[in-house]
Design a protein around this motif. Structure first.
Motif, PDB file in Angstrom:
ATOM      1  N   CYS A  75     -59.400  -6.409  12.838  1.00  0.00           N
ATOM      2  CA  CYS A  75     -58.836  -6.731  14.004  1.00  0.00           C
ATOM      3  C   CYS A  75     -58.052  -5.995  14.643  1.00  0.00           C
ATOM      4  O   CYS A  75     -57.903  -4.738  13.986  1.00  0.00           O
ATOM      5  CB  CYS A  75     -58.395  -8.071  13.650  1.00  0.00           C
ATOM      6  SG  CYS A  75     -56.933  -7.928  12.340  1.00  0.00           S
ATOM      7  N   ASN A  76     -57.528  -6.107  15.838  1.00  0.00           N
ATOM      8  CA  ASN A  76     -56.414  -5.135  16.308  1.00  0.00           C
ATOM      9  C   ASN A  76     -55.034  -5.739  15.825  1.00  0.00           C
ATOM     10  O   ASN A  76     -54.945  -7.089  15.345  1.00  0.00           O
ATOM     11  CB  ASN A  76     -56.614  -5.306  17.802  1.00  0.00           C
ATOM     12  CG  ASN A  76     -57.682  -4.681  18.307  1.00  0.00           C
ATOM     13  OD1 ASN A  76     -58.061  -3.761  17.841  1.00  0.00           O
ATOM     14  ND2 ASN A  76     -58.446  -5.321  19.255  1.00  0.00           N
ATOM     15  N   LEU A  92     -50.729  -2.135  20.974  1.00  0.00           N
ATOM     16  CA  LEU A  92     -51.919  -2.924  20.271  1.00  0.00           C
ATOM     17  C   LEU A  92     -52.565  -1.632  19.756  1.00  0.00           C
ATOM     18  O   LEU A  92     -52.680  -0.539  20.087  1.00  0.00           O
ATOM     19  CB  LEU A  92     -52.730  -3.306  21.525  1.00  0.00           C
ATOM     20  CG  LEU A  92     -53.944  -4.021  20.936  1.00  0.00           C
ATOM     21  CD1 LEU A  92     -53.491  -5.620  20.567  1.00  0.00           C
ATOM     22  CD2 LEU A  92     -54.691  -4.149  22.215  1.00  0.00           C
ATOM     23  N   GLU A 142     -53.939  -9.512  16.049  1.00  0.00           N
ATOM     24  CA  GLU A 142     -54.090 -10.011  17.244  1.00  0.00           C
ATOM     25  C   GLU A 142     -54.781 -11.442  17.573  1.00  0.00           C
ATOM     26  O   GLU A 142     -55.441 -11.765  16.389  1.00  0.00           O
ATOM     27  CB  GLU A 142     -55.212  -8.876  18.052  1.00  0.00           C
ATOM     28  CG  GLU A 142     -55.289  -9.288  19.613  1.00  0.00           C
ATOM     29  CD  GLU A 142     -56.367  -8.429  20.183  1.00  0.00           C
ATOM     30  OE1 GLU A 142     -56.507  -8.464  21.759  1.00  0.00           O
ATOM     31  OE2 GLU A 142     -57.352  -7.813  19.704  1.00  0.00           O
ATOM     32  N   ASN A 143     -54.578 -12.261  18.533  1.00  0.00           N
ATOM     33  CA  ASN A 143     -55.005 -13.626  18.653  1.00  0.00           C
ATOM     34  C   ASN A 143     -54.278 -14.371  17.658  1.00  0.00           C
ATOM     35  O   ASN A 143     -54.965 -15.409  16.898  1.00  0.00           O
ATOM     36  CB  ASN A 143     -56.703 -13.559  18.680  1.00  0.00           C
ATOM     37  CG  ASN A 143     -57.173 -13.066  19.587  1.00  0.00           C
ATOM     38  OD1 ASN A 143     -56.699 -13.039  20.840  1.00  0.00           O
ATOM     39  ND2 ASN A 143     -58.251 -12.359  19.569  1.00  0.00           N
ATOM     40  N   TYR A 169     -50.040 -14.067  21.167  1.00  0.00           N
ATOM     41  CA  TYR A 169     -50.487 -12.775  20.929  1.00  0.00           C
ATOM     42  C   TYR A 169     -52.037 -12.685  21.108  1.00  0.00           C
ATOM     43  O   TYR A 169     -52.630 -12.873  20.380  1.00  0.00           O
ATOM     44  CB  TYR A 169     -50.143 -12.170  19.629  1.00  0.00           C
ATOM     45  CG  TYR A 169     -48.744 -12.063  19.429  1.00  0.00           C
ATOM     46  CD1 TYR A 169     -47.915 -10.507  19.600  1.00  0.00           C
ATOM     47  CD2 TYR A 169     -47.802 -12.889  18.807  1.00  0.00           C
ATOM     48  CE1 TYR A 169     -46.708 -10.617  19.440  1.00  0.00           C
ATOM     49  CE2 TYR A 169     -46.693 -12.705  18.539  1.00  0.00           C
ATOM     50  CZ  TYR A 169     -45.912 -11.522  18.944  1.00  0.00           C
ATOM     51  OH  TYR A 169     -44.559 -11.410  18.568  1.00  0.00           O
ATOM     52  N   GLY A 170     -52.444 -12.132  22.186  1.00  0.00           N
ATOM     53  CA  GLY A 170     -54.063 -11.798  22.398  1.00  0.00           C
ATOM     54  C   GLY A 170     -54.486 -12.830  23.382  1.00  0.00           C
ATOM     55  O   GLY A 170     -53.737 -13.858  23.551  1.00  0.00           O
ATOM     56  N   ASP A 171     -55.580 -12.864  24.026  1.00  0.00           N
ATOM     57  CA  ASP A 171     -56.254 -13.755  24.886  1.00  0.00           C
ATOM     58  C   ASP A 171     -56.944 -14.787  24.500  1.00  0.00           C
ATOM     59  O   ASP A 171     -57.089 -15.976  24.758  1.00  0.00           O
ATOM     60  CB  ASP A 171     -57.256 -12.791  26.039  1.00  0.00           C
ATOM     61  CG  ASP A 171     -56.353 -11.871  26.499  1.00  0.00           C
ATOM     62  OD1 ASP A 171     -55.215 -12.173  26.926  1.00  0.00           O
ATOM     63  OD2 ASP A 171     -57.015 -10.872  27.059  1.00  0.00           O
TER      64      ASP A 171
END
Ligand code: GAL
Length: 741
Positions: A622-623, A632, A654-655, A680-682
């Motif tokens: 993951c990021n 990021l 992330e996410n 955090y994240g889309d």
């Protein structure tokens, strides 16, 4: 000849200590037949989904499994992902019971796996190739395995774990020995070694090896448990759920604990409480050290009336100000204690510091001890205890705080078993007094045993090496233990701040200022503090301000941490844990014992010592987002980070939906946290907050709500389920965090 190593193959290998070129050894091993005379036949039962018990002979009367109170959470175990395939069958585990010792052999011959565990190891992370001596012992700083929490449970990166249920002190050889029948053909000739370093260098053992557990004494048998994965994370979860599930602290237990000077009196404690509030340093617990008692060491367990003339009104006043009071003690009972006479016939045949050693294995002694705490202390407002000195002194220390292995106790437990189980029983006795009152507690303890996950006590130590404090935190997560890397003093300000930061990301944050009369922000140098040489006021203010910032960050994350503890309780997943558990396929992590996960989504990489620069490895898969800058970073990368001491580098997966609370000075029964949900994240994963009264066991009877947070199309949503009538969170805002490449 009986081989401990089951194999039906011709084994290739290596003759480790051949010094002379040209020497060749060839041995062919055949399968060891369990019916072969000398082996103790196993009885294998699958006791839960992915959990097997292998019984050899007749297990002993006193083992962690036999004396535990919490029962396995089989439903929780059944809800875990389906178990993976074991690299061996439970029947392949062998055991030999002899009059001198019981020896268990667990196959461990996968060249590319690694082994973790054995409790609160301060010095070793990867365990393969080591020899361990799993004795309860104070302040050990080496790789022997002796520790405040030695646990004969280990796990393999191949996705299985083993628990050997013994209260004796086993020697464990972790895939380091080659049996004669398994030693293989040395094909390559070795050159003559002329240097000791080359001669004794660690080398892999070829051929079939095992983890070999040697349990001393003439026990008639032992139970061995196998826990399947599929990954090490589910192995740990199964083990913790088998232990009864993780403990759930009271909500206030996740705040900060400040332990006061051992010689403090009532006025000093009152002043300390005021100073913490005046300096606006969030704090929930005050710890009183030996000086609260009329006698210590050994312990009278009664107030010293000269130092504390009105203990009850002091405790009430502290409670009113939002401080819970925790009392230091140990379970060696002084002749002046009201417990002395009743415990006289229910104690061991040796004294420690002139005090009785409680025979906790006798239910009458266990109850007397619990009831005394309940009636004289808990009923008068005491919220927790520090169960000290229940470990064993190291061989190099002549302080007589142990009793011998040859001790005799009326219950029939022997000295060795009692030393191994003293801290465990001690916690259980105290906990039972709180449970009887439907109060959760949160305590400290200096020794524990296997199957301890349900006990709400944090291990601590007098040892103080920074890197070891960090490693213990990571290792604790493999064994159902909680470790509190407490802050006592520091050689310089940078180290002090880094110690604050490390402790702020532990299961418990504790400043143990027991040996300094002045608050730590007034002087962190031990000798100067003792000599009343205090820092100038501006410097004191600066330190207090940094401490406030560090503690405040923890308090902002308390709802998030509390949710992680609920997972620990229900799913066995440690709230603070090794990265290896969440990223099992990332081989880079096998050596990473200096970073960890705090909850499910925050990676913490504390600065060590007095550094403010370090390398951070971000796991693959993951990021990661730098919490401070929003940058990021892809996983699978090592970064060099630099900042200021006291700011532990923090990365968000992330996410993630991260609940972020407005800070409070302490947590009261009626505290409602004001939350911002940071996005955090889309495509963030849902996050579940848990709401309950934070203080009682009513959650076990359904009095809890689960608030599931989700985010889609730029909108946040909350779904609340459960029957807890109160409200603990107010969700004021959702904030999409801007990320930078
Ligand atoms: C030690 C303990 C310290 C402190 C001290 C008080 O055994 O580890 O934290 O409590 O006793 O005497």
């Amino acid at each position: 000849m009986i081989s401990p190593f089951a194999s039906n193959a011709k084994i290739q290998g290596f003759a480790g200590f051949l010094l002379f070129a040209g020497f060749v050894l060839a041995v062919t091993a055949t399968a060891a037949d369990p019916a072969t005379p000398g082996w103790t036949p196993p009885t294998v039962s699958e006791v839960g989904k992915g959990v097997w018990r292998i019984r050899f002979g007749q297990p002993e009367r006193f083992t962690p499994n036999a004396v535990r109170e919490s029962q396995p959470n089989w439903d929780g175990i059944a809800r875990l992902p389906a178990p993976g395939t074991l690299p061996f069958q439970p029947e392949d585990i062998r055991c030999r019971v002899t009059p001198a010792r019981t020896v268990v052999y667990v196959p461990c011959d996968e060249p590319d796996d690694q082994i973790y565990g054995f409790g609160l190891d301060p010095a070793a992370y990867e365990q393969k190739g080591l020899r361990k001596y799993l004795s309860v012992c104070a302040g050990v700083m080496d790789k022997t395995g002796a520790s405040h929490g030695p646990v004969p449970f280990w796990l393999s990166t191949r996705g299985y774990g083993i628990y050997v249920d013994t209260a004796r002190v086993p020697w464990v050889h972790v895939a380091r020995l080659a049996a004669k029948t398994a030693a293989a053909t040395a094909t390559a000739a070795e050159e003559l070694k002329t240097q000791a370093a080359d001669l004794y260098i660690a080398r892999p053992v070829a051929g079939k090896t095992a983890v070999q557990v040697e349990i001393p004494g003439d026990s008639q048998g032992v139970d061995v448990y196998v826990f399947a994965g599929p990954t090490p994370r589910e192995v740990v979860q199964r083990y913790n759920l088998f232990s009864g599930g993780g403990c759930l602290p009271p909500l206030w237990g996740l705040g900060m604990k400040y332990r006061a000077f051992t010689g403090a009196n009532q006025a000093n404690i009152t002043n300390l409480a005021r100073a913490l509030r005046d300096r606006q340093i969030p704090c929930d617990m005050l710890g009183l050290e030996p000086g609260w008692q009329s006698r210590s060491y050994s312990c009278s367990l009664t107030w010293a009336k000269d130092r504390f003339p009105q203990p009850e009104s002091m405790v009430n006043e502290l409670n009113r100000q939002g401080f819970k009071v925790n009392l230091w003690e140990h379970a060696y009972i002084n002749p002046d204690s009201p417990l002395y006479a009743p415990l006289q016939p229910l104690s061991g045949d040796f004294l420690v510091w002139g005090g009785l050693v409680v025979d906790f294995a006798d239910p009458r002694a266990f109850r007397l001890f619990a009831d005394y705490h309940g009636q004289t202390l808990i009923d008068h407002g005491i919220a927790g205890f520090k169960a000290d000195e229940c470990d064993n002194q190291p061989l190099t220390d002549c302080t007589p705080f142990n009793f011998p292995y040859s001790s005799v106790f009326p219950s029939g437990i022997d000295g060795e078993q009692m030393i191994q189980l003293y801290g465990y029983y001690y916690q259980r006795s105290i906990l039972s007094a709180f449970r009887a009152r439907n109060h959760r507690t949160w305590g400290d303890v200096r020794a524990t045993a296997a199957l301890a996950a349900p006990l709400p006590f944090n291990l601590y130590s007098d040892a103080y090496q920074f890197d070891q404090y960090l490693r213990q935190l990571v290792n604790a997560s493999f064994a159902g233990l909680l470790w509190s890397p407490e802050v006592r003093d520091a050689g310089n300000l940078d180290e002090l701040l880094n110690r604050f930061a490390l402790s702020s990301f532990a299961a418990q944050m504790c400043l143990n200022i027991w040996f300094m009369p002045h608050p730590v922000w007034e002087q962190y140098d031990h000798d100067k503090n003792l000599a009343h040489e205090l820092l100038a006021e501006p410097e004191q203010q600066r330190i207090a301000a940094r401490l406030r910032e560090i503690v405040t960050l923890r308090y902002r994350l308390l709802p998030y941490l509390y949710a992680s503890f609920h997972r620990y309780q229900a799913e066995g997943l440690p709230p603070v844990r090794s990265l290896l558990l969440d990223f099992p396929t990332d081989a880079e992590l096998r050596k990473v014992d200096h970073e960890f996960l705090f909850g499910d989504n925050l990676l913490v990489a504390p600065y060590l010592g007095s550094e403010h620069r370090r390398q951070v490895y971000l796991p693959k898969g993951c990021n990661w987002i730098d919490f401070t800058t929003g940058t990021l970073h892809p996983g699978g990368k090592t970064l060099t980070v630099e900042g200021q001491t006291g700011d532990a580098p923090l990365f968000v997966r992330e996410n993630t939906l991260l609940p972020w609370a407005e800070p409070v000075s302490h947590i009261a029964s009626e505290t409602v946290f004001d939350l911002t949900i940071k996005v955090y994240g889309d495509h963030p994963e849902p996050f579940t907050l848990v709401e309950d009264d934070g203080e009682t066991y009513d959650y076990e009877r359904g009095a809890q709500n689960r608030l599931t947070l989700t985010w889609a199309n730029g909108q946040g949503a909350v779904v609340k389920n459960g029957s807890y009538p109160g409200s603990r969170y107010r969700l004021s805002r959702w904030e999409k965090v801007a990320l930078h490449p």
